[in-house]
Design an enzyme around this catalytic site. Structure first.
Site, PDB file in Angstrom:
ATOM      1  N   GLU A 161       0.790  -1.227   0.000  1.00  0.00           N
ATOM      2  CA  GLU A 161       0.000   0.000   0.000  1.00  0.00           C
ATOM      3  C   GLU A 161       0.828   1.286   0.000  1.00  0.00           C
ATOM      4  OE1 GLU A 161      -0.762  -2.716   1.566  1.00  0.00           O
ATOM      5  OE2 GLU A 161      -2.915  -3.087   1.549  1.00  0.00           O
TER       6      GLU A 161
HETATM    7  N1  ACO Z   1      -5.549  -5.778  -9.993  1.00  0.00           N
HETATM    8  C1  ACO Z   1      -6.017  -6.039 -11.225  1.00  0.00           C
HETATM    9  N2  ACO Z   1      -5.445  -6.931 -12.073  1.00  0.00           N
HETATM   10  C2  ACO Z   1      -4.373  -7.607 -11.617  1.00  0.00           C
HETATM   11  C3  ACO Z   1      -3.842  -7.402 -10.329  1.00  0.00           C
HETATM   12  C4  ACO Z   1      -4.471  -6.430  -9.491  1.00  0.00           C
HETATM   13  N3  ACO Z   1      -4.055  -6.187  -8.236  1.00  0.00           N
HETATM   14  N4  ACO Z   1      -2.775  -8.205 -10.165  1.00  0.00           N
HETATM   15  C5  ACO Z   1      -2.639  -8.895 -11.310  1.00  0.00           C
HETATM   16  N5  ACO Z   1      -3.601  -8.549 -12.194  1.00  0.00           N
HETATM   17  C6  ACO Z   1      -3.795  -9.044 -13.543  1.00  0.00           C
HETATM   18  C7  ACO Z   1      -2.684  -8.563 -14.458  1.00  0.00           C
HETATM   19  O1  ACO Z   1      -2.960  -7.257 -14.934  1.00  0.00           O
HETATM   20  C8  ACO Z   1      -2.712  -9.615 -15.530  1.00  0.00           C
HETATM   21  O2  ACO Z   1      -3.760  -9.318 -16.424  1.00  0.00           O
HETATM   22  P1  ACO Z   1      -3.572  -9.594 -18.026  1.00  0.00           P
HETATM   23  O3  ACO Z   1      -3.441 -11.091 -18.126  1.00  0.00           O
HETATM   24  O4  ACO Z   1      -4.833  -9.055 -18.592  1.00  0.00           O
HETATM   25  O5  ACO Z   1      -2.314  -8.875 -18.400  1.00  0.00           O
HETATM   26  C9  ACO Z   1      -3.091 -10.885 -14.774  1.00  0.00           C
HETATM   27  O6  ACO Z   1      -3.686 -10.455 -13.547  1.00  0.00           O
HETATM   28  C10 ACO Z   1      -1.899 -11.742 -14.410  1.00  0.00           C
HETATM   29  O7  ACO Z   1      -0.948 -10.904 -13.789  1.00  0.00           O
HETATM   30  P2  ACO Z   1       0.632 -11.082 -14.036  1.00  0.00           P
HETATM   31  O8  ACO Z   1       1.300  -9.860 -13.506  1.00  0.00           O
HETATM   32  O9  ACO Z   1       0.884 -11.460 -15.448  1.00  0.00           O
HETATM   33  O10 ACO Z   1       0.896 -12.364 -13.111  1.00  0.00           O
HETATM   34  P3  ACO Z   1       2.220 -12.784 -12.372  1.00  0.00           P
HETATM   35  O11 ACO Z   1       1.919 -14.122 -11.771  1.00  0.00           O
HETATM   36  O12 ACO Z   1       3.412 -12.662 -13.265  1.00  0.00           O
HETATM   37  O13 ACO Z   1       2.431 -11.709 -11.181  1.00  0.00           O
HETATM   38  C11 ACO Z   1       1.703 -10.444  -9.269  1.00  0.00           C
HETATM   39  C12 ACO Z   1       1.552 -11.735 -10.098  1.00  0.00           C
HETATM   40  C13 ACO Z   1       3.087 -10.416  -8.623  1.00  0.00           C
HETATM   41  C14 ACO Z   1       0.636 -10.538  -8.190  1.00  0.00           C
HETATM   42  C15 ACO Z   1       1.524  -9.188 -10.149  1.00  0.00           C
HETATM   43  O14 ACO Z   1       0.383  -9.388 -10.987  1.00  0.00           O
HETATM   44  C16 ACO Z   1       1.336  -7.911  -9.394  1.00  0.00           C
HETATM   45  O15 ACO Z   1       2.305  -7.343  -8.881  1.00  0.00           O
HETATM   46  N6  ACO Z   1       0.091  -7.408  -9.295  1.00  0.00           N
HETATM   47  C17 ACO Z   1      -0.215  -6.121  -8.711  1.00  0.00           C
HETATM   48  C18 ACO Z   1      -0.194  -6.213  -7.184  1.00  0.00           C
HETATM   49  C19 ACO Z   1      -0.642  -4.919  -6.520  1.00  0.00           C
HETATM   50  O16 ACO Z   1      -0.023  -3.876  -6.685  1.00  0.00           O
HETATM   51  N7  ACO Z   1      -1.749  -4.992  -5.744  1.00  0.00           N
HETATM   52  C20 ACO Z   1      -2.276  -3.876  -5.012  1.00  0.00           C
HETATM   53  C21 ACO Z   1      -1.741  -3.895  -3.598  1.00  0.00           C
HETATM   54  S1  ACO Z   1      -2.383  -2.614  -2.568  1.00  0.00           S
HETATM   55  C22 ACO Z   1      -3.848  -3.180  -1.911  1.00  0.00           C
HETATM   56  O17 ACO Z   1      -4.166  -4.334  -2.021  1.00  0.00           O
HETATM   57  C23 ACO Z   1      -4.756  -2.236  -1.142  1.00  0.00           C
END
Ligand code: ACO
Length: 273
Positions: A161
């Site tokens: 976050e």
């Molecule tokens: N929100 C929406 N879509 C997401 C999220 C998310 N938090 N995380 C992953 N996805 C989607 C990706 O955009 C991707 O979509 P696409 O296939 O259309 O391109 C799909 O899920 C797969 O994601 P990848 O990144 O390709 O998967 P990978 O296994 O390589 O990585 C990981 C996984 C590490 C979780 C990465 O997706 C990531 O860092 N996601 C964002 C995490 C984030 O910042 N979350 C918010 C935290 S703050 C809070 O929760 C309040």
């Protein structure tokens, strides 16, 4: 946490458990098998990113859980437990965060979402987070809301976050500080670094680590152990343990006596038949 806060909340309505369609809208599945309820985060194509509907549906599950349920397991489909909040929730539009809301409305909005997490502390149930792959942000906080975290060796935890300009607001800051202490919590949150399963175990963030691929078997074994103890004693003991950090020694001793007298009388009554 006050004792009253730890009781299973009365259903707000007489509505039954959420339908499969409602659960699916929140990206969830629910299976209840006798004393065990399994809640599955079921959007693997989005790495189980959670929407506001997910958290409202989790709250609905908590409000309508059948009374015979003793253990609730939270798990994720696909390669990760949860990538946290679905980042599309911040892009505005219908169902997105109400950025223009006044303080009271904004406060109520977040409080409703937090309800998706708070019921996991209720003493009537033991909650288990089964974590594999990533548990990020709201996903890490969901694991922290559970009583026991069992992690596969490939699990990775990250409180992302602050890196996104946010604070952790899904009930995670309290358990995090209680588990790792305030200084380690500051270090983890303010670097937003990723903690692997081995470090998580060292820090006390997970109670059990199992080989990657062995999570289902690990959960099954843990669940069997949890169900093997006396149900009423389990409820009373969880209530006592959650009260302990808030009580003085005298208060806690008094609470132990109160709970034990109820137990002893119940055991004596059962013995007499
Ligand atoms: N929100 C929406 N879509 C997401 C999220 C998310 N938090 N995380 C992953 N996805 C989607 C990706 O955009 C991707 O979509 P696409 O296939 O259309 O391109 C799909 O899920 C797969 O994601 P990848 O990144 O390709 O998967 P990978 O296994 O390589 O990585 C990981 C996984 C590490 C979780 C990465 O997706 C990531 O860092 N996601 C964002 C995490 C984030 O910042 N979350 C918010 C935290 S703050 C809070 O929760 C309040």
């Amino acid at each position: 946490m006050a004792e009253a806060e730890l009781r299973r909340p009365e259903p707000a309505t007489t509505a039954g458990p959420p339908s499969e369609a409602e659960l699916a809208e929140g990206g969830l599945r629910l299976e209840v098998d006798g004393a065990v309820a399994t809640v599955t985060l079921a959007r693997p194509e989005r790495r189980n990113a959670m929407t506001f509907a997910t958290w409202r549906m989790l709250a609905a599950i908590g409000r309508t859980l059948p009374p015979e349920v003793r253990v609730v397991v939270l798990r994720g489909d696909g390669p990760s437990f949860s990538a946290g909040i679905d980042l599309s929730m911040f892009s505005g539009g219908e169902g997105g965060f109400p950025f223009e809301a006044d303080d009271e409305t904004g406060d109520r909005f977040i409080a409703d979402l937090q309800e998706g997490y708070t019921w996991l502390r209720n003493p009537e149930i033991v909650t288990v987070a089964a974590v594999h792959g990533h548990a990020i942000g709201g996903g890490f906080q969901l694991a922290l809301a559970c009583d026991i975290r069992i992690a596969a060796e490939d699990a990775k935890f990250c409180m992302k976050e602050p890196a996104l300009g946010l604070v952790p607001d899904l009930t995670g800051t309290k358990p995090l500080v209680e588990i790792v202490g305030v200084n380690r919590a500051v270090e983890l949150c303010l670097t937003a670094r990723t903690v692997d399963a081995a470090e998580a175990a060292r820090l006390g963030l997970v109670e059990r680590v199992v080989p990657t691929g062995g999570l289902d078997a690990g959960v099954e074994a843990l669940t069997a152990e949890l169900l093997a103890v006396n149900a009423e004693a389990a409820v009373a003991t969880k209530r006592l343990l959650f009260a302990a950090p808030l009580n003085t020694l005298d208060e806690q001793c008094a609470a132990e006596r109160r709970e034990q007298l109820v137990r002893l009388r119940a055991l004596a009554a059962a013995f007499r038949g």
